[in-house]
Design an enzyme around this catalytic site. Structure first.
Site, PDB file in Angstrom:
ATOM      1  CB  SER A  86       7.215  -3.331  -5.538  1.00  9.54           C
ATOM      2  OG  SER A  86       5.979  -2.834  -5.989  1.00  9.54           O
ATOM      3  CB  ALA A  87       6.586   1.713  -7.382  1.00 11.65           C
ATOM      4  CB  ALA A  88       9.797   3.117  -3.311  1.00  9.73           C
ATOM      5  CG  ASP A  99       2.050   1.897  -7.028  1.00 11.83           C
ATOM      6  OD1 ASP A  99       1.081   2.670  -6.973  1.00 11.83           O
ATOM      7  OD2 ASP A  99       2.141   0.862  -6.341  1.00 11.83           O
ATOM      8  N   GLY A 146       0.782  -1.235   0.000  1.00  8.77           N
ATOM      9  CA  GLY A 146       0.000   0.000   0.000  1.00  8.77           C
ATOM     10  C   GLY A 146       0.809   1.278   0.000  1.00  8.77           C
TER      11      GLY A 146
HETATM   12  O1  PMV Z   1      -0.675  -1.612  -3.186  1.00  5.74           O
HETATM   13  P1  PMV Z   1       0.087  -0.649  -4.018  1.00  5.74           P
HETATM   14  O2  PMV Z   1       0.664   0.486  -3.256  1.00  5.74           O
HETATM   15  O3  PMV Z   1       1.140  -1.324  -4.852  1.00  5.74           O
HETATM   16  O4  PMV Z   1      -0.943   0.044  -5.094  1.00  5.74           O
HETATM   17  C1  PMV Z   1      -1.596  -0.704  -6.102  1.00  5.74           C
HETATM   18  C2  PMV Z   1      -2.505   0.170  -6.932  1.00  5.74           C
HETATM   19  C3  PMV Z   1      -3.486  -0.575  -7.856  1.00  5.74           C
HETATM   20  O5  PMV Z   1      -4.334   0.422  -8.438  1.00  5.74           O
HETATM   21  C4  PMV Z   1      -4.353  -1.539  -7.072  1.00  5.74           C
HETATM   22  C5  PMV Z   1      -2.782  -1.345  -8.964  1.00  5.74           C
HETATM   23  C6  PMV Z   1      -2.181  -0.491 -10.059  1.00  5.74           C
HETATM   24  O6  PMV Z   1      -1.394  -1.052 -10.852  1.00  5.74           O
HETATM   25  O7  PMV Z   1      -2.500   0.705 -10.178  1.00  5.74           O
END
Ligand code: PMV
Length: 310
Positions: free
Chosen positions: A99-101, A142, A95
């Site tokens: 992973s993106a960071a 992300d 959330g």
């Molecule tokens: O859980 P996080 O922080 O990786 O966010 C995912 C966001 C989604 O909308 C559920 C997936 C996406 O690729 O946008």
């Protein structure tokens, strides 16, 4: 040695809906993941992961991170062995865009070590490739937030052309509380479940998408006008829509309820859902503290942060 960092993020509006081409609004958090990359006489790569984490996160996400790193290395055409060290103050959890960071930090560190001279757009492309490891078919929100930071509006181009990324400005940064359910969720799985739901009940789910489409337009205006009360109300509505597409959980609902009762202007789950985090809008240090303590009293851990910083 090459160094790089990537921002953690929170989604204020539009997780999941963003996958279907609807606009979403995200804000970078003050916390970052850092990466150091050193050439080494080894085959492939070696990883030392010193990031703080929600218990069990790294173990559960091990394979996804292997794919993430392999994807970035391949995309950036790294031919030598490298030793990667991850760190920073972003707690690896579902959330926060952990992973993106990590993908953004790694891409920047490789860029630095091998003097590739890539600009942010190209770094973002590398981070997006990395995100395909944990996410399967990521929207791109992300990695975009992780690379560019700030407050931004993101709209995926479903035709495959360039996504829309618009920088937004808040008059002043606002305090938030992030409540952690302590559960790690699989983005790939939850996104897949929503896809199935949409295929099985298209009429019902498309009506939710339509409602969200109108909501996000109001949210854009409320943020621009710095009408925080309105922003909070819209966050509450966004949470209801996320409940309708079945991505909330009892823990997330409990924290959302607790935050609202403690005076938060609005609260919703943020990110993938089912586990992971919720966000409460709590302008001012006092309200932030009150809401944080109320959630903590329920036995959850919280992060105190701000949205709309530069
Ligand atoms: O859980 P996080 O922080 O990786 O966010 C995912 C966001 C989604 O909308 C559920 C997936 C996406 O690729 O946008």
């Amino acid at each position: 040695m090459g160094k790089g960092s990537g921002y953690g993020k929170t989604i204020l509006f539009g997780e999941h809906f963003v996958v279907y081409g609807l606009p979403a609004i995200a804000s970078a958090l003050g916390s970052t993941t850092t990466a150091e990359v050193k050439r080494a006489d080894i085959n492939g790569y070696e990883l030392i992961d010193n990031r703080p984490e929600t218990a069990g996160y790294k173990e559960q996400k091990k394979e996804e991170y292997e794919k993430l790193i392999e994807n970035v290395i391949k995309f950036m055409e790294v031919k030598e062995g490298i030793r990667i060290t991850l760190g920073g103050n972003l707690v690896a959890a579902s959330g926060v865009g952990a992973s993106a960071a990590c993908a953004a930090a790694l891409a920047r560190a490789i860029n630095n070590e091998f003097r590739l001279d890539w600009n942010d757009d190209k770094i973002n492309e590398a981070a997006f490739e990395g995100e395909k490891g944990p996410h399967g078919t990521p929207s791109g929100i992300d990695n975009t937030a992780a690379v560019f930071g700030g407050l931004l509006l993101f709209k995926k181009n479903l035709g495959g052309n360039q996504n829309t990324i618009k920088k937004m400005k808040l008059r002043k940064p606002v305090e938030i509380v992030l409540g952690n359910s302590g559960k790690t969720s699989s983005t790939k799985e939850v996104v897949g479940d929503v896809r199935r739901l949409e295929e099985e009940q298209p009429k019902k789910i498309n009506a939710v998408f339509e409602e969200y489409g109108a909501l996000v337009e109001e949210a854009k205006k409320a943020l621009k006008d710095y009408d925080l009360k309105k922003v909070g109300t819209l966050m509450n509505k966004n949470h209801e829509l996320l409940q309708k597409i079945t991505v909330s959980s009892s823990e997330l609902d409990e924290m959302v309820e607790t935050a609202r009762n403690a005076g938060a202007l609005g609260a919703k789950l943020t990110g993938t859902g089912r586990g992971g985090l919720m966000i409460a809008l709590t302008p001012g240090k006092n309200l932030q503290e009150k809401v944080a303590e109320a959630i903590e009293a329920q036995g959850y851990t919280v992060f105190r942060s701000k949205i709309g910083g530069s």
